[in-house]
Design a protein around this motif. Structure first.
Motif, PDB file in Angstrom:
ATOM      1  N   LEU A  64       5.405  -8.415  -4.173  1.00 20.70           N
ATOM      2  CA  LEU A  64       3.987  -8.072  -4.083  1.00 20.70           C
ATOM      3  C   LEU A  64       3.772  -6.569  -4.261  1.00 20.70           C
ATOM      4  O   LEU A  64       2.833  -6.146  -4.939  1.00 20.70           O
ATOM      5  CB  LEU A  64       3.427  -8.522  -2.736  1.00 20.70           C
ATOM      6  CG  LEU A  64       3.435 -10.030  -2.455  1.00 20.70           C
ATOM      7  CD1 LEU A  64       2.773 -10.313  -1.112  1.00 20.70           C
ATOM      8  CD2 LEU A  64       2.744 -10.807  -3.554  1.00 20.70           C
ATOM      9  N   GLN A  67       4.070  -5.781  -7.766  1.00 22.61           N
ATOM     10  CA  GLN A  67       3.076  -6.517  -8.554  1.00 22.61           C
ATOM     11  C   GLN A  67       3.734  -7.278  -9.702  1.00 22.61           C
ATOM     12  O   GLN A  67       3.322  -7.185 -10.864  1.00 22.61           O
ATOM     13  CB  GLN A  67       2.000  -5.560  -9.080  1.00 22.61           C
ATOM     14  CG  GLN A  67       1.212  -4.879  -7.987  1.00 22.61           C
ATOM     15  CD  GLN A  67       0.043  -4.055  -8.506  1.00 22.61           C
ATOM     16  OE1 GLN A  67      -0.095  -3.838  -9.707  1.00 22.61           O
ATOM     17  NE2 GLN A  67      -0.810  -3.609  -7.596  1.00 22.61           N
ATOM     18  N   LEU A 340      -0.566 -12.127  -5.972  1.00 26.17           N
ATOM     19  CA  LEU A 340      -0.266 -10.881  -5.275  1.00 26.17           C
ATOM     20  C   LEU A 340      -0.930 -10.781  -3.904  1.00 26.17           C
ATOM     21  O   LEU A 340      -1.032  -9.702  -3.336  1.00 26.17           O
ATOM     22  CB  LEU A 340      -0.701  -9.696  -6.150  1.00 26.17           C
ATOM     23  CG  LEU A 340      -0.008  -9.626  -7.514  1.00 26.17           C
ATOM     24  CD1 LEU A 340      -0.533  -8.441  -8.317  1.00 26.17           C
ATOM     25  CD2 LEU A 340       1.500  -9.547  -7.351  1.00 26.17           C
TER      26      LEU A 340
END
Length: 383
Positions: A64, A67, A340
């Protein structure tokens, strides 16, 4: 008269298949509930569950922050790279990563030609799957071969609608796996033992037309199954063909029994059913969690870690259903980790779940049609 006897024999075979399916369902569910009842009773399982939960949560968090295009694939790699020891986890992770890198390169190169020729694409997918599945049975580096086949297939299948995406898909899949493997290695280094392990043994590539003939036959039928999935998806527009291809490739990698004492058909059917049940149970739990619409990143990660812990507990259990635990955690992760941030909708998870179930449905049909029974297998081994 002979036609009537043939119909009666076929009817008895169908009835016996249904009975065996019922017995397999009963054994699987019984084992599943017994594993849940054993939670907390075995320190080894509990510790391995903690390792898996930390690895997946760490991988998801890093994915996350970076990304990544597919954080769910990174999270799955963080789970699937783990073994019972740190040294084993590192070896497994390196094999997975090396196979992914080679497969991504092969998929990118072949995309220039294969995506414009469906016959050639089907032929390549069938041959690649056969090589990966055979290697899992005869090579000490079989996992790298298998992931080379899986990754090259993913690059091609995910670029079908837009061939210009092949390079991006190849890079994305490699980075996803690299992140997952790296996080698994860090977790293994910190939380697992590092005693030396003997190198794995394998019969090798020789005698594929002799003593290893069942392995080659196993690979050929796996290739037919993958091509069947692609053709059916093209005709009826099933969702997420990439995931269906991975489903079939991994299920078909069930090793053969060296002495031929158990039929290939039974092994594949059992592993297919265990995957189906693990995917079904994991998917249902994931959909229930998604329905809660948790928006907090902390609690979302906590739910992922907790259920992954349960999946690893089942995988390390003693009631004969380790593959149910593997697939339980696998599908839970790919259904829960969609982007995300914590998912806002349940529908993408439903689509992914449908893709897996669609692939498994095709797999079960092909297995029943193409896998030999005990007597046929004995005849093949004699010849």
């Amino acid at each position: 008269m002979s036609r009537g006897l043939g119909i009666a024999r076929y009817g008895r075979a169908v009835v016996e298949d249904f009975r065996e399916g019922a017995r397999l369902l009963d054994r699987t569910l019984t084992g599943f509930w017994r594993e849940l009842a054993d939670i907390g009773s075995r320190p080894t399982q509990s510790r391995m569950g903690v390792v898996a939960a930390v690895s997946v949560v760490l991988t998801t968090s890093v994915a996350l922050l970076m990304q990544l295009d597919a954080p769910w694939w990174a999270a799955v790699s963080g789970y699937m790279s783990l073994m019972s020891t740190g040294a084993g986890s590192v070896r497994r992770g390196l094999l997975r990563l090396s196979g992914t890198i080679v497969g991504a390169f092969v998929g990118f190169v072949m995309a220039r030609w294969l995506l414009y020729d469906q016959v050639a694409l089907c032929l390549f997918l069938g041959v690649a799957t056969m090589a990966g599945v055979v290697a899992m049975q005869v090579s000490p580096h079989g996992l790298a071969w298998l992931f080379m086949a899986i990754t090259s297939s993913l690059v091609l299948l995910m670029s079908l609608n837009d061939p210009t995406l092949a390079f991006q898909v190849a890079c994305d899949r490699t980075i996803d796996v690299a992140v997952g493997v790296s996080c698994a290695m860090v977790t293994a280094k910190v939380l697992q033992d590092w005693h030396a392990e003997p190198p794995p043994t394998a019969p090798g590539w020789r005698h594929l037309l002799g003593a290893q003939w069942p392995s080659l036959l196993h690979g050929v039928r796996a290739g037919i199954s993958v091509v069947t999935v692609l053709l059916v998806w093209t005709m009826v527009d099933l969702p997420d063909v990439g995931q269906m291809a991975v489903t079939i490739a991994v299920v078909m990698a069930a090793p053969l029994i060296a002495d031929g004492g158990t039929s290939t058909r039974h092994l594949v059917a059992e592993k297919s059913f265990h995957r189906f049940m693990g995917c079904l149970l994991g998917g249902l739990v994931a959909l229930a969690c998604l329905a809660l619409q948790v928006e907090s990143l902390f609690w979302w990660l906590a739910m992922i870690g907790g259920v992954v812990w349960v999946g690893m507990h089942i995988q390390m259990g003693r009631h004969g259903i380790p593959y149910v635990g593997t697939q339980f955690a696998f599908v839970y992760v790919i259904t829960m980790v969609q982007g995300l941030a914590p998912p806002e909708s349940i529908m993408q998870g439903v689509d992914r779940f449908a893709g897996i179930i669609g692939g498994l449905g095709i797999l079960m049909i092909v297995s029943l049609l193409l896998w030999p029974n005990d007597q046929e297998l004995k005849n093949e081994l004699r010849t």
